[in-house]
Design a protein around this motif. Structure first.
Motif, mmCIF file in Angstrom:
data_model
loop_
_atom_site.group_PDB
_atom_site.id
_atom_site.type_symbol
_atom_site.label_atom_id
_atom_site.label_comp_id
_atom_site.label_asym_id
_atom_site.label_seq_id
_atom_site.Cartn_x
_atom_site.Cartn_y
_atom_site.Cartn_z
ATOM 1 N N ASP A 230 33.782 46.095 41.399
ATOM 2 C CA ASP A 230 32.392 46.202 40.946
ATOM 3 C C ASP A 230 32.133 45.317 39.738
ATOM 4 O O ASP A 230 31.005 45.255 39.240
ATOM 5 C CB ASP A 230 32.048 47.649 40.609
ATOM 6 N N GLY A 231 33.183 44.633 39.221
ATOM 7 C CA GLY A 231 33.004 43.739 38.080
ATOM 8 C C GLY A 231 33.069 44.427 36.735
ATOM 9 O O GLY A 231 32.661 43.847 35.727
ATOM 10 N N THR A 232 33.599 45.653 36.672
ATOM 11 C CA THR A 232 33.698 46.347 35.395
ATOM 12 C C THR A 232 35.139 46.695 35.073
ATOM 13 O O THR A 232 35.984 46.829 35.962
ATOM 14 C CB THR A 232 32.872 47.651 35.364
ATOM 15 N N TYR A 233 35.389 46.853 33.776
ATOM 16 C CA TYR A 233 36.649 47.452 33.313
ATOM 17 C C TYR A 233 36.290 48.566 32.337
ATOM 18 O O TYR A 233 35.339 48.455 31.554
ATOM 19 C CB TYR A 233 37.582 46.419 32.683
ATOM 20 N N ASN A 234 37.021 49.669 32.439
ATOM 21 C CA ASN A 234 36.747 50.854 31.641
ATOM 22 C C ASN A 234 38.030 51.366 31.026
ATOM 23 O O ASN A 234 39.113 51.210 31.601
ATOM 24 C CB ASN A 234 36.140 51.974 32.511
ATOM 25 N N PHE A 235 37.905 52.013 29.869
ATOM 26 C CA PHE A 235 39.045 52.639 29.215
ATOM 27 C C PHE A 235 38.935 54.154 29.355
ATOM 28 O O PHE A 235 37.850 54.731 29.174
ATOM 29 C CB PHE A 235 39.104 52.239 27.741
ATOM 30 N N TRP A 236 40.087 54.812 29.634
ATOM 31 C CA TRP A 236 40.104 56.237 29.963
ATOM 32 C C TRP A 236 41.231 56.957 29.234
ATOM 33 O O TRP A 236 42.231 56.343 28.858
ATOM 34 C CB TRP A 236 40.349 56.443 31.469
ATOM 35 N N ASP A 237 41.059 58.286 29.118
ATOM 36 C CA ASP A 237 42.121 59.162 28.631
ATOM 37 C C ASP A 237 42.352 60.242 29.684
ATOM 38 O O ASP A 237 41.471 61.082 29.918
ATOM 39 C CB ASP A 237 41.720 59.790 27.287
ATOM 40 N N LYS A 238 43.513 60.213 30.323
ATOM 41 C CA LYS A 238 43.780 61.179 31.397
ATOM 42 C C LYS A 238 43.958 62.599 30.866
ATOM 43 O O LYS A 238 43.675 63.570 31.555
ATOM 44 C CB LYS A 238 45.021 60.771 32.195
ATOM 45 N N GLN B 128 25.232 39.615 42.468
ATOM 46 C CA GLN B 128 26.373 40.289 43.071
ATOM 47 C C GLN B 128 27.441 40.587 42.019
ATOM 48 O O GLN B 128 27.614 39.825 41.067
ATOM 49 C CB GLN B 128 26.986 39.413 44.178
ATOM 50 N N PRO B 129 28.177 41.700 42.173
ATOM 51 C CA PRO B 129 29.290 41.954 41.253
ATOM 52 C C PRO B 129 30.326 40.839 41.323
ATOM 53 O O PRO B 129 30.588 40.290 42.385
ATOM 54 C CB PRO B 129 29.882 43.275 41.780
ATOM 55 N N ALA B 130 30.902 40.503 40.181
ATOM 56 C CA ALA B 130 32.002 39.537 40.114
ATOM 57 C C ALA B 130 33.300 40.340 39.998
ATOM 58 O O ALA B 130 33.603 40.888 38.942
ATOM 59 C CB ALA B 130 31.825 38.609 38.913
ATOM 60 N N PRO B 131 34.059 40.455 41.084
ATOM 61 C CA PRO B 131 35.230 41.339 41.090
ATOM 62 C C PRO B 131 36.273 40.976 40.033
ATOM 63 O O PRO B 131 36.458 39.806 39.690
ATOM 64 C CB PRO B 131 35.808 41.156 42.501
ATOM 65 N N ILE B 132 36.958 42.007 39.535
ATOM 66 C CA ILE B 132 38.099 41.834 38.640
ATOM 67 C C ILE B 132 39.351 42.212 39.433
ATOM 68 O O ILE B 132 39.589 43.388 39.689
ATOM 69 C CB ILE B 132 37.965 42.704 37.382
ATOM 70 N N PRO B 133 40.158 41.241 39.871
ATOM 71 C CA PRO B 133 41.310 41.540 40.732
ATOM 72 C C PRO B 133 42.558 42.002 39.996
ATOM 73 O O PRO B 133 43.429 42.647 40.584
ATOM 74 C CB PRO B 133 41.563 40.210 41.441
ATOM 75 N N CYS B 134 42.687 41.659 38.705
ATOM 76 C CA CYS B 134 43.909 41.999 37.979
ATOM 77 C C CYS B 134 43.635 41.953 36.480
ATOM 78 O O CYS B 134 42.670 41.322 36.026
ATOM 79 C CB CYS B 134 45.053 41.052 38.346
ATOM 80 N N ALA B 135 44.503 42.622 35.715
ATOM 81 C CA ALA B 135 44.316 42.701 34.268
ATOM 82 C C ALA B 135 45.635 43.086 33.614
ATOM 83 O O ALA B 135 46.571 43.541 34.282
ATOM 84 C CB ALA B 135 43.227 43.718 33.924
ATOM 85 N N ALA B 136 45.703 42.931 32.278
ATOM 86 C CA ALA B 136 46.921 43.288 31.554
ATOM 87 C C ALA B 136 46.640 43.387 30.061
ATOM 88 O O ALA B 136 45.851 42.603 29.509
ATOM 89 C CB ALA B 136 48.021 42.249 31.791
ATOM 90 N N PHE B 137 47.292 44.350 29.388
ATOM 91 C CA PHE B 137 47.315 44.411 27.933
ATOM 92 C C PHE B 137 48.455 43.523 27.420
ATOM 93 O O PHE B 137 49.474 43.333 28.107
ATOM 94 C CB PHE B 137 47.587 45.841 27.449
ATOM 95 N N ASN B 138 48.281 43.007 26.185
ATOM 96 C CA ASN B 138 49.417 42.337 25.547
ATOM 97 C C ASN B 138 50.357 43.379 24.956
ATOM 98 O O ASN B 138 50.134 44.588 25.074
ATOM 99 C CB ASN B 138 48.943 41.329 24.497
ATOM 100 N N MET C 137 30.446 31.280 42.212
ATOM 101 C CA MET C 137 31.545 32.239 42.031
ATOM 102 C C MET C 137 32.733 31.575 41.355
ATOM 103 O O MET C 137 33.731 31.203 41.981
ATOM 104 C CB MET C 137 31.929 32.841 43.388
ATOM 105 N N LYS C 138 32.642 31.467 40.058
ATOM 106 C CA LYS C 138 33.672 30.813 39.257
ATOM 107 C C LYS C 138 34.915 31.697 39.155
ATOM 108 O O LYS C 138 34.819 32.910 38.986
ATOM 109 C CB LYS C 138 33.122 30.532 37.862
ATOM 110 N N ASN C 139 36.103 31.087 39.269
ATOM 111 C CA ASN C 139 37.358 31.775 39.004
ATOM 112 C C ASN C 139 37.718 31.551 37.545
ATOM 113 O O ASN C 139 37.852 30.400 37.106
ATOM 114 C CB ASN C 139 38.485 31.219 39.884
ATOM 115 N N THR C 140 37.864 32.632 36.794
ATOM 116 C CA THR C 140 38.172 32.466 35.381
ATOM 117 C C THR C 140 38.978 33.647 34.865
ATOM 118 O O THR C 140 39.187 34.639 35.575
ATOM 119 C CB THR C 140 36.879 32.287 34.552
#
Length: 354
Positions: A265-273, A290-300, A326-329
């Motif tokens: 959906d093109g969003t990233y959210n932070f959660w506390d389980k 249109q949503p720009a999908p986020i396929p992967c992510a990582a913290f440092n 639809m730019k890849n970035t």
């Protein structure tokens, strides 16, 4: 620089730092930070792997590129000292890329594309998962695997936090391993989620794991059955009205134990389980309307930076792909403590079902 105001394109509505990517970058398949420095690695469907130095000024400096794979690269894993990166993909091989010499050599192979790879320093082994329905354990000095475990289906999702390893297969099975005894699974269960598994992520304390699926839902799963009976739950996320999107990435913050999800959906959210609540919702990345999908992510390594890719995920088919728009970035979010630090339990939280 980080935190500086700038004009925000629709694919970057949160004003995050944009990585200096090459023009021929294709869809981004994985991201990972070095365990020793703010070097970011990315693999792509253009058969390449890249490394950037993410500097405190917000500058992103290209450091290295590898094109030794013959087909798209699907996964990467850093060696614990940051000296090398393991890369696996559709050419059915895993290579070890030595960053000092900028040379790579094949260290593992499967009979189908390699979807995941993990280097486990405690075992001094590489663990790989493939669409050939096996996970394999490798001593990188030997040409054949030390151990091969045949799974029920193709490996779609996998995570390792020694001694815990979790493997999600195409039939929605979740197999848990105790890597002190890797010859046989600890347990296999059916996912709480009703649709295809997209990602798994082990708890920092190794007592359980999170599961994300294509149905816009996350499952919180504990390994111990006695705990699972009372503390397992699922919750909805990455949905917009009647539109439901895949949860593509789940990663835990290394300091606070909270986690981030990212989706199609093109969003990233932070959660506390633990308090069952969302800590922070970010603005939606878009390609036009249109949503720009986020396929992967990582913290440092210290959780101060959150990297995420924006790439078309083909969920709407080839006919919907417009390379002009639809730019890849890759974008870098400077994480604020109040976005990821657990808060007192709210009266109404994430909710969920047992």
């Amino acid at each position: 620089m980080f935190g500086a105001a700038a004009q925000k394109p629709s694919y970057n509505p949160n004003g995050d730092v944009e990585v200096s990517v090459p023009q021929d970058l294709d869809g981004v398949s994985s991201l990972g930070f070095s365990p020793t420095a703010n070097f970011l690695c990315a693999s792509s469907w253009n058969n390449s792997v890249y490394v950037w130095d993410i500097q405190q000024t917000g500058q992103t400096v290209p450091k290295a590129q590898n094109k030794d794979h013959q087909q798209p690269v699907l996964c990467t894993a850093w060696k614990q000292d940051g000296s090398a990166i393991f890369t696996g993909g559709c050419d059915k091989t895993v290579r070890m890329w030595n960053l000092g010499s900028n040379q790579s050599q094949q260290v593992a192979a499967h009979d189908a594309p390699v979807r995941h790879c993990f280097y486990v320093p405690t075992m001094n082994m590489l663990i790989t998962g493939s669409w050939d329905k096996t996970i394999r354990f490798w001593d990188c000095r030997q040409p054949s695997p030390v151990h091969t475990q045949t799974m029920s289906e193709r490996i779609y999702a996998m995570d390792v936090n020694y001694p815990l390893a979790v493997v999600g297969t195409a039939d929605r099975n979740l197999t848990v391993y105790d890597l002190t005894k890797p010859q046989a699974p600890f347990k296999t269960i059916q996912s709480q989620l009703k649709w295809q598994t997209r990602c798994v992520s082990c708890f920092p304390d190794k007592t359980g794991y999170l599961v994300g699926s294509i149905e816009g839902r996350v499952a919180v799963q504990h390994v111990d059955d006695a705990v699972a009976n009372t503390k397992n739950f699922t919750f909805k996320c990455h949905r917009d009205g009647n539109d439901i999107y895949a949860v593509n990435s789940i990663c835990f913050h290394p300091g606070f134990g909270t986690f981030a999800t990212a989706g199609s959906d093109g969003t990233y959210n932070f959660w506390d389980k633990d308090s069952k609540q969302r800590l922070k919702a970010q603005n939606k990345c878009q390609y036009g309307q249109q949503p720009a999908p986020i396929p992967c992510a990582a913290f440092n390594r210290d959780g101060s930076l959150y990297a995420y890719a924006v790439s078309y995920d083909w969920s709407r088919g080839y006919s919907e792909y417009n390379p002009q728009v639809m730019k890849n970035t890759i974008l870098i979010h400077a994480v604020k403590e109040d976005e990821v630090k657990a808060k007192p339990k709210a009266a109404t939280g994430v909710g969920g079902r047992k």
